[in-house]
Design a protein around this motif. Structure first.
Motif, PDB file in Angstrom:
ATOM      1  N   ASN A  95      34.248  41.311  47.836  1.00 40.47           N
ATOM      2  CA  ASN A  95      35.339  42.282  47.691  1.00 40.47           C
ATOM      3  C   ASN A  95      35.788  42.321  46.229  1.00 40.47           C
ATOM      4  OD1 ASN A  95      37.871  43.621  47.687  1.00 40.47           O
ATOM      5  ND2 ASN A  95      38.194  43.101  49.840  1.00 40.47           N
ATOM      6  N   LEU A  96      35.374  43.337  45.504  1.00 38.09           N
ATOM      7  CA  LEU A  96      35.662  43.401  44.075  1.00 38.09           C
ATOM      8  C   LEU A  96      37.141  43.632  43.798  1.00 38.09           C
ATOM      9  CD1 LEU A  96      32.603  45.472  42.776  1.00 38.09           C
ATOM     10  CD2 LEU A  96      32.801  43.025  43.212  1.00 38.09           C
ATOM     11  N   ASP A  97      37.796  44.480  44.586  1.00 33.65           N
ATOM     12  CA  ASP A  97      39.221  44.761  44.372  1.00 33.65           C
ATOM     13  C   ASP A  97      40.062  43.516  44.598  1.00 33.65           C
ATOM     14  OD1 ASP A  97      38.651  47.392  43.779  1.00 33.65           O
ATOM     15  OD2 ASP A  97      39.037  48.114  45.815  1.00 33.65           O
ATOM     16  N   LYS A  98      39.771  42.779  45.667  1.00 33.55           N
ATOM     17  CA  LYS A  98      40.497  41.541  45.947  1.00 33.55           C
ATOM     18  C   LYS A  98      40.307  40.545  44.807  1.00 33.55           C
ATOM     19  CE  LYS A  98      40.423  37.555  49.072  1.00 33.55           C
ATOM     20  NZ  LYS A  98      39.729  36.929  50.236  1.00 33.55           N
ATOM     21  N   THR A  99      39.083  40.438  44.314  1.00 31.46           N
ATOM     22  CA  THR A  99      38.785  39.490  43.246  1.00 31.46           C
ATOM     23  C   THR A  99      39.541  39.854  41.981  1.00 31.46           C
ATOM     24  OG1 THR A  99      36.574  39.206  44.206  1.00 31.46           O
ATOM     25  CG2 THR A  99      36.934  38.335  42.002  1.00 31.46           C
ATOM     26  N   GLN A 100      39.574  41.133  41.645  1.00 32.37           N
ATOM     27  CA  GLN A 100      40.323  41.568  40.464  1.00 32.37           C
ATOM     28  C   GLN A 100      41.807  41.269  40.618  1.00 32.37           C
ATOM     29  OE1 GLN A 100      39.015  43.137  37.401  1.00 32.37           O
ATOM     30  NE2 GLN A 100      40.995  42.167  36.989  1.00 32.37           N
ATOM     31  N   LYS A 101      42.333  41.472  41.814  1.00 32.71           N
ATOM     32  CA  LYS A 101      43.757  41.240  42.060  1.00 32.71           C
ATOM     33  C   LYS A 101      44.126  39.777  41.834  1.00 32.71           C
ATOM     34  CE  LYS A 101      47.357  41.679  45.585  1.00 32.71           C
ATOM     35  NZ  LYS A 101      47.665  42.073  46.992  1.00 32.71           N
ATOM     36  N   VAL A 102      43.313  38.849  42.390  1.00 35.81           N
ATOM     37  CA  VAL A 102      43.664  37.431  42.250  1.00 35.81           C
ATOM     38  C   VAL A 102      43.450  36.956  40.808  1.00 35.81           C
ATOM     39  CG1 VAL A 102      43.290  36.882  44.681  1.00 35.81           C
ATOM     40  CG2 VAL A 102      41.375  36.660  43.061  1.00 35.81           C
ATOM     41  N   ALA A 103      42.462  37.536  40.119  1.00 34.99           N
ATOM     42  CA  ALA A 103      42.261  37.193  38.704  1.00 34.99           C
ATOM     43  C   ALA A 103      43.482  37.603  37.882  1.00 34.99           C
ATOM     44  CB  ALA A 103      41.001  37.858  38.169  1.00 34.99           C
ATOM     45  N   ASP A 104      44.036  38.771  38.194  1.00 32.30           N
ATOM     46  CA  ASP A 104      45.246  39.230  37.505  1.00 32.30           C
ATOM     47  C   ASP A 104      46.430  38.345  37.859  1.00 32.30           C
ATOM     48  OD1 ASP A 104      43.816  41.310  36.368  1.00 32.30           O
ATOM     49  OD2 ASP A 104      44.440  42.789  37.863  1.00 32.30           O
ATOM     50  N   GLU A 105      46.572  37.997  39.134  1.00 33.41           N
ATOM     51  CA  GLU A 105      47.711  37.187  39.574  1.00 33.41           C
ATOM     52  C   GLU A 105      47.717  35.810  38.915  1.00 33.41           C
ATOM     53  OE1 GLU A 105      48.282  39.143  44.051  1.00 33.41           O
ATOM     54  OE2 GLU A 105      47.260  37.210  43.805  1.00 33.41           O
ATOM     55  N   LEU A 106      46.530  35.235  38.701  1.00 30.93           N
ATOM     56  CA  LEU A 106      46.446  33.915  38.084  1.00 30.93           C
ATOM     57  C   LEU A 106      46.373  33.983  36.555  1.00 30.93           C
ATOM     58  CD1 LEU A 106      44.094  31.936  40.519  1.00 30.93           C
ATOM     59  CD2 LEU A 106      46.580  31.844  40.331  1.00 30.93           C
ATOM     60  N   GLY A 107      46.410  35.202  36.031  1.00 29.15           N
ATOM     61  CA  GLY A 107      46.461  35.366  34.585  1.00 29.15           C
ATOM     62  C   GLY A 107      45.178  35.005  33.862  1.00 29.15           C
ATOM     63  N   PHE A 108      44.030  35.264  34.474  1.00 29.21           N
ATOM     64  CA  PHE A 108      42.771  34.964  33.801  1.00 29.21           C
ATOM     65  C   PHE A 108      42.628  35.858  32.567  1.00 29.21           C
ATOM     66  CE2 PHE A 108      40.281  33.524  37.865  1.00 29.21           C
ATOM     67  CZ  PHE A 108      41.154  32.454  38.002  1.00 29.21           C
ATOM     68  N   PRO A 109      42.350  35.297  31.387  1.00 27.39           N
ATOM     69  CA  PRO A 109      42.100  36.143  30.209  1.00 27.39           C
ATOM     70  C   PRO A 109      40.910  37.064  30.454  1.00 27.39           C
ATOM     71  CG  PRO A 109      42.437  33.843  29.571  1.00 27.39           C
ATOM     72  CD  PRO A 109      42.320  33.854  31.063  1.00 27.39           C
ATOM     73  N   LYS A 110      41.016  38.285  29.978  1.00 24.83           N
ATOM     74  CA  LYS A 110      40.003  39.301  30.272  1.00 24.83           C
ATOM     75  C   LYS A 110      38.615  38.920  29.772  1.00 24.83           C
ATOM     76  CE  LYS A 110      42.756  42.235  32.320  1.00 24.83           C
ATOM     77  NZ  LYS A 110      42.641  42.495  33.787  1.00 24.83           N
ATOM     78  N   ASP A 111      38.563  38.124  28.694  1.00 24.37           N
ATOM     79  CA  ASP A 111      37.262  37.750  28.144  1.00 24.37           C
ATOM     80  C   ASP A 111      36.710  36.473  28.766  1.00 24.37           C
ATOM     81  OD1 ASP A 111      39.038  35.936  27.063  1.00 24.37           O
ATOM     82  OD2 ASP A 111      38.185  36.005  25.043  1.00 24.37           O
ATOM     83  N   SER A 112      37.379  35.986  29.835  1.00 28.31           N
ATOM     84  CA  SER A 112      36.977  34.712  30.434  1.00 28.31           C
ATOM     85  C   SER A 112      36.307  34.862  31.796  1.00 28.31           C
ATOM     86  CB  SER A 112      38.196  33.787  30.573  1.00 28.31           C
ATOM     87  OG  SER A 112      38.675  33.402  29.310  1.00 28.31           O
ATOM     88  N   TYR A 113      36.160  36.085  32.273  1.00 28.48           N
ATOM     89  CA  TYR A 113      35.517  36.257  33.577  1.00 28.48           C
ATOM     90  C   TYR A 113      34.866  37.633  33.682  1.00 28.48           C
ATOM     91  CZ  TYR A 113      39.441  39.231  35.013  1.00 28.48           C
ATOM     92  OH  TYR A 113      40.358  40.241  35.101  1.00 28.48           O
ATOM     93  N   THR A 114      33.868  37.696  34.544  1.00 27.00           N
ATOM     94  CA  THR A 114      33.212  38.942  34.916  1.00 27.00           C
ATOM     95  C   THR A 114      33.045  38.940  36.423  1.00 27.00           C
ATOM     96  OG1 THR A 114      31.967  38.982  32.826  1.00 27.00           O
ATOM     97  CG2 THR A 114      31.156  40.387  34.620  1.00 27.00           C
ATOM     98  N   ILE A 115      33.349  40.057  37.052  1.00 28.61           N
ATOM     99  CA  ILE A 115      33.225  40.166  38.507  1.00 28.61           C
ATOM    100  C   ILE A 115      31.970  40.965  38.838  1.00 28.61           C
ATOM    101  CG2 ILE A 115      34.287  41.025  40.630  1.00 28.61           C
ATOM    102  CD1 ILE A 115      37.015  40.811  39.148  1.00 28.61           C
ATOM    103  N   ILE A 116      31.112  40.377  39.676  1.00 34.91           N
ATOM    104  CA  ILE A 116      29.899  41.068  40.128  1.00 34.91           C
ATOM    105  C   ILE A 116      29.810  40.934  41.639  1.00 34.91           C
ATOM    106  CG2 ILE A 116      27.388  41.245  39.971  1.00 34.91           C
ATOM    107  CD1 ILE A 116      27.484  39.933  37.269  1.00 34.91           C
ATOM    108  N   LYS A 117      29.494  42.018  42.310  1.00 40.51           N
ATOM    109  CA  LYS A 117      29.422  42.018  43.770  1.00 40.51           C
ATOM    110  C   LYS A 117      28.255  41.169  44.252  1.00 40.51           C
ATOM    111  CE  LYS A 117      29.215  45.051  47.843  1.00 40.51           C
ATOM    112  NZ  LYS A 117      30.432  44.493  48.460  1.00 40.51           N
ATOM    113  N   LEU A 118      28.530  40.336  45.264  1.00 36.43           N
ATOM    114  CA  LEU A 118      27.490  39.531  45.903  1.00 36.43           C
ATOM    115  C   LEU A 118      27.832  39.354  47.365  1.00 36.43           C
ATOM    116  CD1 LEU A 118      25.015  37.651  45.953  1.00 36.43           C
ATOM    117  CD2 LEU A 118      26.535  35.781  45.267  1.00 36.43           C
TER     118      LEU A 118
END
Length: 318
Positions: free
Chosen positions: A35-58
């Motif tokens: 779930n890409l949307d869910k993953t983006q949401k939790v990354a934002d909630e935990l304050g992950f720096p934008k250059d520290s993660y990439t989301i890919i569907k699996l």
């Protein structure tokens, strides 16, 4: 460039907090999730720096999705230093099986076969990384290891791979179990996790000496409130964490379990290959990790080789 790690199932639970712990250590995390949307949401909630993660569907339950994921990862051009196979599904209340897109029983398809294909495809990427310290880590479970207290509980049944009669017969619908016996949903989960631990042993035997890659499994402790239990009774989800906190003293938070995953991925003290790291069934202040002995099945070299050979056929590698 920051060192890169792939973590499957990084949108919640141990995978999410393992991602956070590694990001805090300066890693770039590939969050491999359905779930890409869910993953983006939790990354934002935990304050992950934008250059520290990439989301890919699996979607590990769909072998073509695994292959697409690997292709998309390679397009990034990032050297792969570590792979963490964390994602799992657990359906303890089912009377009848669910089926993957490839017509395999869903828990074995997701937890074992999808990860097995992923590990094999990404071995070349790990080999190609110039960093000398490369690791492939798979999460195991106490319930699939009869050498530990949690693995001695025979409900619904202990893990038993038999002689892989179900795999030998092709494991396609209507075959539901690895040993080709009657379907038991909780046992299917245990069997799949036993295969995970056998996979790391066989990876170590086949590839460690030639590649230097460290192959290990780990049990970070009982994460009793993990989303893994989302398909269990609501009463169980209330009582089980309380029981682990107050009776067994085995409870581990998602945050601490994630930190332990990061330790096994990144810390120098975990460079030994071919072992199963554990923090034990009872938690104590300052608890150190130790190498946990596995069950007869989990330590059986012939069983590991047979599992590997049959799994190669099931995922289309041979």
């Amino acid at each position: 460039m920051k060192p890169t790690v792939i973590i499957t199932g990084a949108s919640s639970g141990v995978g999410l907090y393992g991602a956070k712990a590694l990001i805090d250590r300066g890693w770039h995390v590939i969050m491999a999730c359905r779930n890409l949307d869910k993953t983006q949401k939790v990354a934002d909630e935990l304050g992950f720096p934008k250059d520290s993660y990439t989301i890919i569907k699996l979607d590990l339950g769909y072998l073509d999705s695994v292959r697409r994921f690997v292709s998309q990862f390679r397009e990034l051009g990032r050297p792969l230093k570590a792979l963490v196979c964390n994602a799992a599904v657990y359906f303890p209340l089912l009377d009848d099986p669910l089926w993957s897109a490839d017509d395999y029983e869903l828990s074995v398809a997701t937890n074992h076969l999808g990860h097995f294909l992923l590990c094999n495809l990404l071995l070349e990427d790990l080999k190609a990384c110039s960093d000398e310290d490369k690791r492939l880590i798979i999460l195991g479970t106490v319930t699939a290891n009869s050498k530990e207290l949690g693995g001695k509980i025979p409900i619904p049944a202990p893990p038993d791979l038999g002689n892989f009669e179900g795999f030998e017969a092709g494991f396609k619908k209507p075959i539901t179990m690895i040993n080709n016996k009657k379907f038991k949903s909780g046992k299917a989960y245990k069997d799949s996790k036993l295969c995970n631990m056998l996979t790391t042993r066989e990876l170590h035997r086949r590839f460690h000496q030639a590649t230097g890659i460290v192959f290990n499994s780990l049990y970070p402790g009982c994460v009793a409130d993990t989303p893994l239990f989302r398909n269990h009774y609501s009463l169980f989800r209330t009582i089980f964490p309380w029981f682990q906190k107050n009776v067994t003293k085995g409870y581990v938070s998602q945050e601490l379990a994630g930190e332990r995953v990061a330790m096994v991925v990144a810390d120098d003290k975990f460079k030994e290959s071919g072992v199963h790291w554990s923090w034990g069934n009872r938690q104590q202040a300052g608890r150190e990790a130790f190498v946990q002995e596995l069950s007869e099945q989990g330590s059986d070299a012939q069983k590991a080789q047979r599992m590997w050979d049959l799994s190669e056929k099931l995922v289309g590698l041979v």
